[in-house]
Write a protein that holds these residues in place. Sequence first.
Motif, PDB file in Angstrom:
ATOM      1  N   MET A  51       6.493 -35.033  76.486  1.00  0.00           N
ATOM      2  CA  MET A  51       5.865 -36.207  75.912  1.00  0.00           C
ATOM      3  C   MET A  51       6.884 -36.928  75.029  1.00  0.00           C
ATOM      4  O   MET A  51       7.704 -36.297  74.362  1.00  0.00           O
ATOM      5  CB  MET A  51       4.649 -35.782  75.105  1.00  0.00           C
ATOM      6  CG  MET A  51       3.945 -36.915  74.449  1.00  0.00           C
ATOM      7  SD  MET A  51       2.429 -36.337  73.686  1.00  0.00           S
ATOM      8  CE  MET A  51       1.648 -37.859  73.443  1.00  0.00           C
ATOM      9  N   TYR A  52       6.801 -38.224  75.024  1.00  0.00           N
ATOM     10  CA  TYR A  52       7.720 -39.050  74.253  1.00  0.00           C
ATOM     11  C   TYR A  52       6.956 -39.869  73.214  1.00  0.00           C
ATOM     12  O   TYR A  52       5.806 -40.236  73.429  1.00  0.00           O
ATOM     13  CB  TYR A  52       8.480 -40.006  75.169  1.00  0.00           C
ATOM     14  CG  TYR A  52       9.422 -39.301  76.112  1.00  0.00           C
ATOM     15  CD1 TYR A  52      10.696 -38.953  75.698  1.00  0.00           C
ATOM     16  CD2 TYR A  52       9.038 -38.992  77.405  1.00  0.00           C
ATOM     17  CE1 TYR A  52      11.568 -38.304  76.557  1.00  0.00           C
ATOM     18  CE2 TYR A  52       9.903 -38.349  78.268  1.00  0.00           C
ATOM     19  CZ  TYR A  52      11.166 -38.007  77.842  1.00  0.00           C
ATOM     20  OH  TYR A  52      12.028 -37.368  78.690  1.00  0.00           O
ATOM     21  N   ARG A  61      11.755 -37.373  71.964  1.00  0.00           N
ATOM     22  CA  ARG A  61      11.013 -36.262  72.564  1.00  0.00           C
ATOM     23  C   ARG A  61      10.161 -35.613  71.481  1.00  0.00           C
ATOM     24  O   ARG A  61      10.657 -35.275  70.405  1.00  0.00           O
ATOM     25  CB  ARG A  61      11.971 -35.226  73.137  1.00  0.00           C
ATOM     26  CG  ARG A  61      12.676 -35.669  74.374  1.00  0.00           C
ATOM     27  CD  ARG A  61      13.525 -34.517  74.933  1.00  0.00           C
ATOM     28  NE  ARG A  61      14.255 -34.946  76.093  1.00  0.00           N
ATOM     29  CZ  ARG A  61      15.527 -35.355  76.076  1.00  0.00           C
ATOM     30  NH1 ARG A  61      16.210 -35.348  74.952  1.00  0.00           N
ATOM     31  NH2 ARG A  61      16.108 -35.748  77.178  1.00  0.00           N
TER      32      ARG A  61
END
Length: 58
Positions: free
Chosen positions: A1-2, A42
Amino acid sequence: MYLSDKQVAQRFAVTRPTIWRWARAADFPKPVSLSPGCTRWRLADVEAWEAARAQVTA
Protein backbone atom coordinates in the motif's frame (compact mmCIF):
# COMPACT_ATOMS: atom_id res chain seq x y z
CA MET A 1 0.00 0.00 0.00
CA TYR A 2 1.18 3.50 -0.79
CA LEU A 3 0.50 6.84 0.89
CA SER A 4 0.46 10.29 -0.68
CA ASP A 5 2.28 13.21 0.88
CA LYS A 6 -1.10 14.46 2.11
CA GLN A 7 -1.84 11.14 3.82
CA VAL A 8 1.60 10.99 5.42
CA ALA A 9 1.23 14.58 6.63
CA GLN A 10 -2.16 13.76 8.16
CA ARG A 11 -0.69 10.69 9.86
CA PHE A 12 1.88 12.83 11.69
CA ALA A 13 -0.21 16.01 12.01
CA VAL A 14 2.27 18.10 10.03
CA THR A 15 2.16 19.99 6.77
CA ARG A 16 2.99 18.55 3.37
CA PRO A 17 6.14 20.71 3.06
CA THR A 18 7.35 19.22 6.36
CA ILE A 19 7.05 15.72 4.92
CA TRP A 20 9.15 16.75 1.94
CA ARG A 21 11.75 18.37 4.24
CA TRP A 22 11.93 15.19 6.29
CA ALA A 23 12.36 13.13 3.12
CA ARG A 24 15.25 15.32 1.96
CA ALA A 25 17.03 15.73 5.27
CA ALA A 26 16.67 12.97 7.79
CA ASP A 27 16.26 9.24 8.12
CA PHE A 28 12.65 9.53 6.98
CA PRO A 29 11.77 7.04 4.23
CA LYS A 30 12.39 8.22 0.71
CA PRO A 31 9.38 8.44 -1.58
CA VAL A 32 8.86 6.14 -4.54
CA SER A 33 8.06 7.54 -7.97
CA LEU A 34 5.22 5.48 -9.40
CA SER A 35 4.94 7.56 -12.56
CA PRO A 36 5.79 11.10 -13.64
CA GLY A 37 4.06 13.39 -11.17
CA CYS A 38 2.99 10.55 -8.87
CA THR A 39 5.20 10.10 -5.83
CA ARG A 40 4.17 7.99 -2.86
CA TRP A 41 5.57 6.49 0.32
CA ARG A 42 5.37 2.79 1.07
CA LEU A 43 3.20 2.24 4.14
CA ALA A 44 5.59 -0.44 5.41
CA ASP A 45 8.51 2.02 5.22
CA VAL A 46 6.57 4.67 7.12
CA GLU A 47 5.49 2.16 9.77
CA ALA A 48 9.08 0.93 10.18
CA TRP A 49 10.26 4.52 10.63
CA GLU A 50 7.53 5.08 13.23
CA ALA A 51 8.56 1.95 15.13
CA ALA A 52 12.24 2.92 15.11
CA ARG A 53 11.36 6.42 16.26
CA ALA A 54 9.19 5.05 19.08
CA GLN A 55 12.08 2.89 20.32
CA VAL A 56 14.40 5.89 20.44
CA THR A 57 11.93 7.99 22.43
CA ALA A 58 10.92 5.15 24.78
